[in-house]
Design a protein around this motif. Structure first.
Motif, PDB file in Angstrom:
ATOM      1  N   VAL A  61       0.844  -1.197   0.000  1.00  0.00           N
ATOM      2  CA  VAL A  61       0.000   0.000   0.000  1.00  0.00           C
ATOM      3  C   VAL A  61       0.876   1.244   0.000  1.00  0.00           C
ATOM      4  CG1 VAL A  61      -1.697   1.351   1.308  1.00  0.00           C
ATOM      5  CG2 VAL A  61      -1.949  -1.136   1.143  1.00  0.00           C
ATOM      6  N   LEU A  62       1.859   1.270   0.904  1.00  0.00           N
ATOM      7  CA  LEU A  62       2.748   2.434   0.977  1.00  0.00           C
ATOM      8  C   LEU A  62       3.504   2.629  -0.337  1.00  0.00           C
ATOM      9  CD1 LEU A  62       4.241   2.001   4.568  1.00  0.00           C
ATOM     10  CD2 LEU A  62       2.271   3.393   3.866  1.00  0.00           C
ATOM     11  N   ALA A  63       3.996   1.546  -0.918  1.00  0.00           N
ATOM     12  CA  ALA A  63       4.748   1.633  -2.171  1.00  0.00           C
ATOM     13  C   ALA A  63       3.851   2.098  -3.323  1.00  0.00           C
ATOM     14  CB  ALA A  63       5.390   0.285  -2.491  1.00  0.00           C
ATOM     15  N   THR A  64       2.606   1.650  -3.340  1.00  0.00           N
ATOM     16  CA  THR A  64       1.675   2.070  -4.390  1.00  0.00           C
ATOM     17  C   THR A  64       1.413   3.564  -4.294  1.00  0.00           C
ATOM     18  OG1 THR A  64       0.663  -0.126  -4.455  1.00  0.00           O
ATOM     19  CG2 THR A  64      -0.625   1.687  -5.380  1.00  0.00           C
ATOM     20  N   ARG A  99      -3.764   3.721  11.800  1.00  0.00           N
ATOM     21  CA  ARG A  99      -3.467   3.632  13.236  1.00  0.00           C
ATOM     22  C   ARG A  99      -1.977   3.831  13.503  1.00  0.00           C
ATOM     23  NH1 ARG A  99      -7.425  -0.472  13.129  1.00  0.00           N
ATOM     24  NH2 ARG A  99      -5.849  -2.096  12.957  1.00  0.00           N
ATOM     25  N   LYS A 100      -1.128   3.394  12.577  1.00  0.00           N
ATOM     26  CA  LYS A 100       0.324   3.563  12.719  1.00  0.00           C
ATOM     27  C   LYS A 100       0.787   4.964  12.330  1.00  0.00           C
ATOM     28  CE  LYS A 100       1.438  -1.295  11.821  1.00  0.00           C
ATOM     29  NZ  LYS A 100       2.187  -2.231  10.951  1.00  0.00           N
ATOM     30  N   GLY A 101      -0.117   5.791  11.819  1.00  0.00           N
ATOM     31  CA  GLY A 101       0.238   7.149  11.424  1.00  0.00           C
ATOM     32  C   GLY A 101       0.979   7.239  10.110  1.00  0.00           C
ATOM     33  N   LEU A 102       0.864   6.205   9.261  1.00  0.00           N
ATOM     34  CA  LEU A 102       1.603   6.165   8.000  1.00  0.00           C
ATOM     35  C   LEU A 102       0.790   6.676   6.816  1.00  0.00           C
ATOM     36  CD1 LEU A 102       3.356   2.734   8.577  1.00  0.00           C
ATOM     37  CD2 LEU A 102       4.282   5.039   8.967  1.00  0.00           C
ATOM     38  N   ILE A 103      -0.521   6.671   6.958  1.00  0.00           N
ATOM     39  CA  ILE A 103      -1.413   7.229   5.939  1.00  0.00           C
ATOM     40  C   ILE A 103      -2.492   8.035   6.644  1.00  0.00           C
ATOM     41  CG2 ILE A 103      -1.089   5.343   4.264  1.00  0.00           C
ATOM     42  CD1 ILE A 103      -4.213   4.747   5.277  1.00  0.00           C
ATOM     43  N   GLU A 104      -3.167   8.840   5.856  1.00  0.00           N
ATOM     44  CA  GLU A 104      -4.356   9.518   6.363  1.00  0.00           C
ATOM     45  C   GLU A 104      -5.416   9.470   5.280  1.00  0.00           C
ATOM     46  OE1 GLU A 104      -3.110  13.451   7.377  1.00  0.00           O
ATOM     47  OE2 GLU A 104      -2.777  14.036   5.303  1.00  0.00           O
ATOM     48  N   ARG A 105      -6.662   9.436   5.714  1.00  0.00           N
ATOM     49  CA  ARG A 105      -7.789   9.470   4.785  1.00  0.00           C
ATOM     50  C   ARG A 105      -8.467  10.819   4.930  1.00  0.00           C
ATOM     51  NH1 ARG A 105      -9.908   3.256   5.694  1.00  0.00           N
ATOM     52  NH2 ARG A 105      -8.950   3.516   7.721  1.00  0.00           N
ATOM     53  N   ARG A 106      -8.703  11.447   3.780  1.00  0.00           N
ATOM     54  CA  ARG A 106      -9.343  12.764   3.754  1.00  0.00           C
ATOM     55  C   ARG A 106     -10.435  12.760   2.696  1.00  0.00           C
ATOM     56  NH1 ARG A 106      -4.377  16.958   3.033  1.00  0.00           N
ATOM     57  NH2 ARG A 106      -3.249  16.506   4.938  1.00  0.00           N
ATOM     58  N   HIS A 107     -11.424  13.623   2.913  1.00  0.00           N
ATOM     59  CA  HIS A 107     -12.414  13.828   1.870  1.00  0.00           C
ATOM     60  C   HIS A 107     -11.773  14.637   0.751  1.00  0.00           C
ATOM     61  CE1 HIS A 107     -15.914  12.089   3.766  1.00  0.00           C
ATOM     62  NE2 HIS A 107     -15.484  12.605   4.909  1.00  0.00           N
ATOM     63  N   SER A 108     -12.079  14.253  -0.467  1.00  0.00           N
ATOM     64  CA  SER A 108     -11.541  14.945  -1.638  1.00  0.00           C
ATOM     65  C   SER A 108     -12.013  16.388  -1.646  1.00  0.00           C
ATOM     66  CB  SER A 108     -12.014  14.233  -2.907  1.00  0.00           C
ATOM     67  OG  SER A 108     -11.738  15.020  -4.036  1.00  0.00           O
ATOM     68  N   GLU A 109     -11.123  17.280  -2.057  1.00  0.00           N
ATOM     69  CA  GLU A 109     -11.500  18.688  -2.162  1.00  0.00           C
ATOM     70  C   GLU A 109     -12.432  18.913  -3.351  1.00  0.00           C
ATOM     71  OE1 GLU A 109      -7.943  21.045  -2.115  1.00  0.00           O
ATOM     72  OE2 GLU A 109      -7.299  20.178  -0.198  1.00  0.00           O
ATOM     73  N   GLY A 121       3.938  12.192   6.292  1.00  0.00           N
ATOM     74  CA  GLY A 121       5.388  12.373   6.253  1.00  0.00           C
ATOM     75  C   GLY A 121       6.099  11.139   6.792  1.00  0.00           C
ATOM     76  N   ALA A 122       5.561  10.583   7.871  1.00  0.00           N
ATOM     77  CA  ALA A 122       6.171   9.370   8.449  1.00  0.00           C
ATOM     78  C   ALA A 122       6.059   8.196   7.488  1.00  0.00           C
ATOM     79  CB  ALA A 122       5.502   9.027   9.783  1.00  0.00           C
ATOM     80  N   GLY A 123       4.933   8.104   6.786  1.00  0.00           N
ATOM     81  CA  GLY A 123       4.746   7.021   5.818  1.00  0.00           C
ATOM     82  C   GLY A 123       5.709   7.136   4.653  1.00  0.00           C
ATOM     83  N   LEU A 124       5.894   8.353   4.184  1.00  0.00           N
ATOM     84  CA  LEU A 124       6.830   8.592   3.077  1.00  0.00           C
ATOM     85  C   LEU A 124       8.256   8.247   3.501  1.00  0.00           C
ATOM     86  CD1 LEU A 124       7.328   9.655   0.213  1.00  0.00           C
ATOM     87  CD2 LEU A 124       7.454  11.963   1.195  1.00  0.00           C
ATOM     88  N   GLN A 125       8.654   8.683   4.687  1.00  0.00           N
ATOM     89  CA  GLN A 125       9.999   8.365   5.182  1.00  0.00           C
ATOM     90  C   GLN A 125      10.185   6.861   5.328  1.00  0.00           C
ATOM     91  OE1 GLN A 125      10.582  10.573   8.795  1.00  0.00           O
ATOM     92  NE2 GLN A 125      10.829  12.512   7.730  1.00  0.00           N
ATOM     93  N   LEU A 126       9.170   6.175   5.858  1.00  0.00           N
ATOM     94  CA  LEU A 126       9.285   4.735   6.077  1.00  0.00           C
ATOM     95  C   LEU A 126       9.404   3.975   4.760  1.00  0.00           C
ATOM     96  CD1 LEU A 126       9.365   2.370   8.061  1.00  0.00           C
ATOM     97  CD2 LEU A 126       6.876   2.260   7.872  1.00  0.00           C
ATOM     98  N   VAL A 127       8.554   4.283   3.801  1.00  0.00           N
ATOM     99  CA  VAL A 127       8.617   3.556   2.529  1.00  0.00           C
ATOM    100  C   VAL A 127       9.930   3.848   1.813  1.00  0.00           C
ATOM    101  CG1 VAL A 127       7.388   5.200   1.022  1.00  0.00           C
ATOM    102  CG2 VAL A 127       7.263   2.757   0.544  1.00  0.00           C
ATOM    103  N   ASP A 128      10.443   5.064   1.945  1.00  0.00           N
ATOM    104  CA  ASP A 128      11.726   5.381   1.325  1.00  0.00           C
ATOM    105  C   ASP A 128      12.880   4.635   1.996  1.00  0.00           C
ATOM    106  OD1 ASP A 128      10.608   6.955  -0.634  1.00  0.00           O
ATOM    107  OD2 ASP A 128      11.141   8.867   0.294  1.00  0.00           O
ATOM    108  N   ARG A 129      12.755   4.338   3.281  1.00  0.00           N
ATOM    109  CA  ARG A 129      13.779   3.532   3.965  1.00  0.00           C
ATOM    110  C   ARG A 129      13.610   2.050   3.652  1.00  0.00           C
ATOM    111  NH1 ARG A 129      12.057   5.180   8.948  1.00  0.00           N
ATOM    112  NH2 ARG A 129      12.397   3.088   9.733  1.00  0.00           N
ATOM    113  N   ALA A 130      12.370   1.586   3.522  1.00  0.00           N
ATOM    114  CA  ALA A 130      12.096   0.161   3.313  1.00  0.00           C
ATOM    115  C   ALA A 130      12.348  -0.281   1.873  1.00  0.00           C
ATOM    116  CB  ALA A 130      10.652  -0.162   3.713  1.00  0.00           C
TER     117      ALA A 130
END
Length: 166
Positions: A61-64, A99-109, A121-130
């Motif tokens: 999911v993070l990589a996608t 729950r892990k703070g790696l993604i967020e869900r928002r209503h589309s603008e 930001g944490a999700g982006l950093q993690l996937v870039d490290r993984a």
């Protein structure tokens, strides 16, 4: 193992032949080997992704989202179609990642009825490290398979997958 050595699937096929089965057992052996290989690959991925605190399919999911490019955002439908998952399986993965703070869900603008899934930001950093570890794991799994053989395998699998998913 060299090409001339028998493996378990060769022995299984011989047992069937000894029991009077005279059908072509090559498909059984090929698919049996493929299924065993899938288990090895999945176990290696789980170990690799587990090193980053990610469970089954969470790296995918993070990589996608990451490869979608900035702003690293897709709808849940785009995600599960891209990953060939059911919407229920995708929802479970998204819940865990949120729950892990790696993604967020928002209503589309553009359409408040639509939800977007975005890397934090944490999700982006993690996937870039993984990602480098993921790619290294994939390379290690292919050690011993030469470049020409990899090309042949890639083309054969692409052909086969195309035929069975038409």
């Amino acid at each position: 193992m060299t090409r001339t050595e028998d493996d378990d699937l060769d022995r299984i096929a011989r047992q069937w032949i000894e029991q009077g089965i005279d059908d072509d057992l090559t498909p059984m052996k090929l698919i049996g080997r493929l299924l065993r290989l899938v288990k090895v690959v999945e176990a290696a991925q789980l170990r690799c992704h587990g090193d980053f605190g990610l469970g089954q399919g969470e790296f995918d999911v993070l990589a996608t989202l990451r490869r979608a490019g900035a702003p690293h955002c897709l709808t849940p439908s785009q995600l599960f179609q891209s990953m060939l998952l059911s919407s229920g399986a995708m929802t479970n993965r998204l819940d865990r990642l949120e729950r892990k703070g790696l993604i967020e869900r928002r209503h589309s603008e553009e359409d408040r009825r639509s939800v977007e899934v975005r890397l934090t930001g944490a999700g982006l950093q993690l996937v870039d490290r993984a990602l480098p570890a993921h790619l290294r794991t994939m390379r290690e799994l292919l050690e011993g398979v030469g470049g020409r053989e990899r090309d042949q395998l890639e083309q054969l699998l692409k052909l086969w997958l195309g035929r069975v998913t038409e």
